[in-house]
Design an enzyme around this catalytic site. Structure first.
Site, PDB file in Angstrom:
ATOM      1  CB  THR A   7      -2.584   7.184  -2.183  1.00 13.18           C
ATOM      2  OG1 THR A   7      -1.849   6.062  -2.535  1.00 13.18           O
ATOM      3  CG2 THR A   7      -1.807   8.386  -2.778  1.00 13.18           C
ATOM      4  CG  ASP A  11       6.415  -2.679   9.802  1.00 16.11           C
ATOM      5  OD1 ASP A  11       6.974  -3.028   8.751  1.00 16.11           O
ATOM      6  OD2 ASP A  11       6.026  -1.628   9.778  1.00 16.11           O
ATOM      7  NE  ARG A  29      -2.488  -0.181   3.746  1.00 17.31           N
ATOM      8  CZ  ARG A  29      -3.264   0.172   4.848  1.00 17.31           C
ATOM      9  NH1 ARG A  29      -4.437   0.249   4.551  1.00 17.31           N
ATOM     10  NH2 ARG A  29      -2.623   0.668   5.971  1.00 17.31           N
ATOM     11  CG  ASP A  54       3.023  -2.671   9.092  1.00 18.69           C
ATOM     12  OD1 ASP A  54       3.001  -3.633   8.705  1.00 18.69           O
ATOM     13  OD2 ASP A  54       2.742  -1.600   8.412  1.00 18.69           O
TER      14      ASP A  54
HETATM   15  C1  PRP Z   1      -0.599  -4.903   4.462  1.00 16.41           C
HETATM   16  C2  PRP Z   1      -1.299  -6.409   4.429  1.00 16.41           C
HETATM   17  C3  PRP Z   1      -2.101  -6.265   3.311  1.00 16.41           C
HETATM   18  C4  PRP Z   1      -2.502  -4.716   2.939  1.00 16.41           C
HETATM   19  C5  PRP Z   1      -4.073  -4.533   3.443  1.00 16.41           C
HETATM   20  O1  PRP Z   1       0.489  -5.099   3.620  1.00 16.41           O
HETATM   21  O2  PRP Z   1      -0.381  -7.480   4.590  1.00 16.41           O
HETATM   22  O3  PRP Z   1      -1.393  -6.626   2.128  1.00 16.41           O
HETATM   23  O4  PRP Z   1      -1.580  -3.992   4.045  1.00 16.41           O
HETATM   24  O5  PRP Z   1      -4.324  -3.395   3.262  1.00 16.41           O
HETATM   25  P1  PRP Z   1      -5.551  -2.981   2.239  1.00 16.41           P
HETATM   26  O6  PRP Z   1      -6.472  -3.857   2.362  1.00 16.41           O
HETATM   27  O7  PRP Z   1      -5.680  -1.700   2.785  1.00 16.41           O
HETATM   28  O8  PRP Z   1      -4.636  -2.854   0.911  1.00 16.41           O
HETATM   29  P2  PRP Z   1       1.409  -3.547   3.428  1.00 16.41           P
HETATM   30  O9  PRP Z   1       0.797  -2.905   2.128  1.00 16.41           O
HETATM   31  O10 PRP Z   1       1.446  -3.098   4.630  1.00 16.41           O
HETATM   32  O11 PRP Z   1       2.618  -4.372   3.049  1.00 16.41           O
HETATM   33  P3  PRP Z   1       3.984  -5.250   3.501  1.00 16.41           P
HETATM   34  O12 PRP Z   1       3.089  -6.547   3.839  1.00 16.41           O
HETATM   35  O13 PRP Z   1       4.873  -5.538   2.775  1.00 16.41           O
HETATM   36  O14 PRP Z   1       4.154  -4.667   4.878  1.00 16.41           O
HETATM   37  N1  URA Z   2      -2.205  -3.569   6.886  1.00 16.73           N
HETATM   38  C1  URA Z   2      -1.717  -3.892   8.120  1.00 16.73           C
HETATM   39  O1  URA Z   2      -0.752  -4.555   8.383  1.00 16.73           O
HETATM   40  N2  URA Z   2      -2.544  -3.734   9.296  1.00 16.73           N
HETATM   41  C2  URA Z   2      -3.760  -2.958   9.103  1.00 16.73           C
HETATM   42  O2  URA Z   2      -4.308  -2.547  10.206  1.00 16.73           O
HETATM   43  C3  URA Z   2      -4.036  -2.465   8.043  1.00 16.73           C
HETATM   44  C4  URA Z   2      -3.286  -2.652   6.943  1.00 16.73           C
END
Ligand code: PRP
Ligand code: URA
Length: 219
Positions: free
Chosen positions: A119, A214, A115, A211
């Site tokens: 945005t 993380d 994400r 998150d």
């Molecule tokens: C997180 C999670 C999803 C997404 C969900 O990933 O693992 O993929 O956010 O959010 P959304 O429904 O609003 O799209 P992130 O973008 O943080 O990436 P990461 O797994 O690499 O940390």
């Molecule tokens: N992605 C995450 O990892 N946590 C949230 O709460 C939303 C998006």
């Protein structure tokens, strides 16, 4: 079905299955705890993913298989179609080993989607799928369904690759994310362990677990 700890939700969408098994809920509560460190977080995430597999695959088709027991021949059964597991990178990787424990013959595809922090729009940055994915049952896995942008983008990509049978498996879903995902892909069942209250102004699920990527990777 009487006695099954599975809730078929009328709201916010009919095609959502909340797996409210007490063992899963206990582990999910530990996962939510901010004091749970990465090592335990990784273990819990995989354990929950394993437990969810039973319900997610409950109505998959089987085909007969003749087997010779030590005593006689009989007709047993086996899963009818090959399986592809597709984690959405990064956090979906945290569920992969747990699912593979139950479905060790599954092949693995990977979709990198992150994400944009401002945005909240999904940015696809990596795709690698098995060539025959269209003829398989697909489980798309990601612990979080927040705005629904990442999940919807991943499903669109899988459809372009010819996938016709897929399920989206997450741990925590926001009502907003379920609504958004099903406005684009109403036929794709969403399996989750909880539907939380709402998104906050930064797009995080509340109460959620923070998150996921993380916490999983210690970043
Ligand atoms: C997180 C999670 C999803 C997404 C969900 O990933 O693992 O993929 O956010 O959010 P959304 O429904 O609003 O799209 P992130 O973008 O943080 O990436 P990461 O797994 O690499 O940390
Ligand atoms: N992605 C995450 O990892 N946590 C949230 O709460 C939303 C998006």
């Amino acid at each position: 079905m009487e006695g099954r700890r599975v809730t078929l939700c009328a709201m916010p969408s009919r095609n959502v299955i909340v797996i409210d098994h007490p063992v899963i809920q206990t582990k999910l509560t530990e996962l939510r705890d901010f004091a749970t460190e990465s090592r335990k977080f990784r273990a819990l995430l995989n354990e929950i993913a394993s437990l969810m597999v039973y319900e997610v695959t409950r109505d998959w088709p089987t085909r007969p298989r003749l087997v010779q027991t030590p005593l006689e021949k009989m007709t047993g059964c086996m899963l009818a179609r090959p399986i592809t597991l597709v984690p959405i990178l990064r956090a979906g990787l945290g569920m992969a080993d747990g699912v593979l424990r139950l479905l060790p013959d599954a092949r693995l595809g990977h979709l990198g989607v992150r994400r944009d922090e401002v945005t909240l729009q999904p940015i696809a940055y990596y795709q690698k799928l098995p060539p025959d994915i269209a003829s398989t049952e697909v489980l798309l896995i990601d612990p979080m369904l927040a705005t629904g942008g990442s999940g919807s983008a991943a499903i669109s990509y899988l459809k372009q690759a010819g996938v016709t049978s897929m399920r989206f498996v997450c741990l925590v879903a926001a009502p907003e994310g379920i609504h958004a995902l099903h406005s684009h892909h109403p036929e794709v069942p969403v399996y989750c362990a909880a539907i939380d209250r709402q998104l906050n102004e930064k797009g995080y699920i509340c109460p959620g677990l923070g998150d996921a990527g993380d916490r999983l990777f210690g970043t």
